[in-house]
Design a protein around this motif. Structure first.
Motif, short mmCIF file in Angstrom:
data_model
loop_
_atom_site.label_atom_id
_atom_site.label_comp_id
_atom_site.label_asym_id
_atom_site.label_seq_id
_atom_site.Cartn_x
_atom_site.Cartn_y
_atom_site.Cartn_z
N ASN A 60 0.69 -1.32 0.13
CA ASN A 60 -0.23 -0.22 0.04
C ASN A 60 0.95 1.26 -0.04
O ASN A 60 0.50 2.13 -0.55
CB ASN A 60 -0.83 -0.02 1.05
CG ASN A 60 -0.38 -0.23 2.45
OD1 ASN A 60 0.56 0.22 2.87
ND2 ASN A 60 -1.00 -1.18 3.07
N ASN A 74 2.13 3.03 10.93
CA ASN A 74 1.54 3.47 9.62
C ASN A 74 1.81 4.97 9.41
O ASN A 74 1.54 5.93 10.27
CB ASN A 74 -0.08 3.36 10.06
CG ASN A 74 -1.06 4.03 9.03
OD1 ASN A 74 -0.50 4.68 8.14
ND2 ASN A 74 -2.43 3.69 8.92
N GLU A 76 -0.19 0.28 6.25
CA GLU A 76 -1.66 0.53 6.64
C GLU A 76 -2.50 -0.56 7.15
O GLU A 76 -3.57 -0.47 7.82
CB GLU A 76 -2.45 1.31 5.67
CG GLU A 76 -2.21 2.50 5.22
CD GLU A 76 -3.17 3.29 4.25
OE1 GLU A 76 -3.58 4.28 4.65
OE2 GLU A 76 -3.42 2.59 3.16
N ASP A 77 -1.99 -1.94 7.04
CA ASP A 77 -2.89 -3.14 6.94
C ASP A 77 -2.50 -3.65 8.37
O ASP A 77 -3.43 -4.58 8.65
CB ASP A 77 -2.53 -4.12 5.95
CG ASP A 77 -2.94 -3.73 4.60
OD1 ASP A 77 -3.76 -2.72 4.37
OD2 ASP A 77 -2.34 -4.15 3.69
N LYS A 109 -0.18 11.55 1.29
CA LYS A 109 0.23 10.25 1.33
C LYS A 109 1.07 9.78 0.34
O LYS A 109 2.07 9.23 0.50
CB LYS A 109 -0.92 9.13 1.27
CG LYS A 109 -1.68 9.07 2.39
CD LYS A 109 -3.00 8.23 2.19
CE LYS A 109 -3.80 8.03 3.67
NZ LYS A 109 -4.87 6.88 3.53
N HIS A 164 -1.17 -0.11 13.82
CA HIS A 164 -0.25 0.84 14.27
C HIS A 164 0.68 0.61 15.79
O HIS A 164 0.00 0.49 16.87
CB HIS A 164 -0.52 2.14 14.25
CG HIS A 164 0.56 3.29 14.54
ND1 HIS A 164 1.54 3.59 13.55
CD2 HIS A 164 0.78 3.95 15.52
CE1 HIS A 164 2.29 4.58 14.05
NE2 HIS A 164 1.66 4.90 15.20
#
Length: 152
Positions: free
Chosen positions: A10, A134, A119-120, A25, A123
């Motif tokens: 990601n 993250n 992001e998965d 981002k 955090h």
């Protein structure tokens, strides 16, 4: 071979995003790619190809996606082999994550990365020797600025 961090798919997808809402981002992701001591895996490159050619708003052509992957292959790269598959299964069971996330964690561990930018995963959580971070959390996403991600 050892690296400071490992990038999940990601993060790389944001690095090539052309979506205006993902600009902050994108800046963070590009900064990581350009300045971090990072590693990747063949799994991440495979997922990147599929995502950027089929799943984003402005998909890349297969030739452009392959050119991107060709540039990324120069980073330290973990190949998927039988021991990695076994480690991924064990990590997915131990940490109650999907197999594919376990494979990313296993690849990060193999490279000695202390930080996995993703992001998965949760955090800040430690997955064995690797901490998930993250880099896109609201308090880290800034307009445009240098190194908005936390050091590993």
């Amino acid at each position: 071979m050892s690296v400071e961090c490992f990038l999940d798919t990601n993060v790389l997808v944001y690095a090539v995003s052309s979506a205006p809402v993902e600009l902050a981002k994108k800046v963070i992701a590009l900064d990581l790619v350009e300045h971090a001591d990072l590693g990747l895996s063949t799994q991440v490159l495979q997922e990147l190809y599929v995502t950027v050619t089929r799943k984003i708003a402005a998909p890349l052509s297969p030739d452009n996606a392959l050119a991107l992957i060709d540039e990324l292959r120069w980073f330290p790269l973990v190949e998927t082999d039988y021991p990695l598959i076994v480690a991924a299964v064990e990590l997915s069971l131990r940490h109650c994550v999907h197999y594919w996330d376990g494979a990313v964690i296993a690849a990060a561990q193999r490279l000695g990365a202390a930080t996995l930018y993703t992001e998965d995963l949760n955090h800040g959580q430690l997955y064995g020797s690797v901490r998930a971070v993250n880099p896109f959390l609201a308090d880290r996403v800034q307009e445009v600025g240098p190194a908005p991600y936390p050091p590993p």
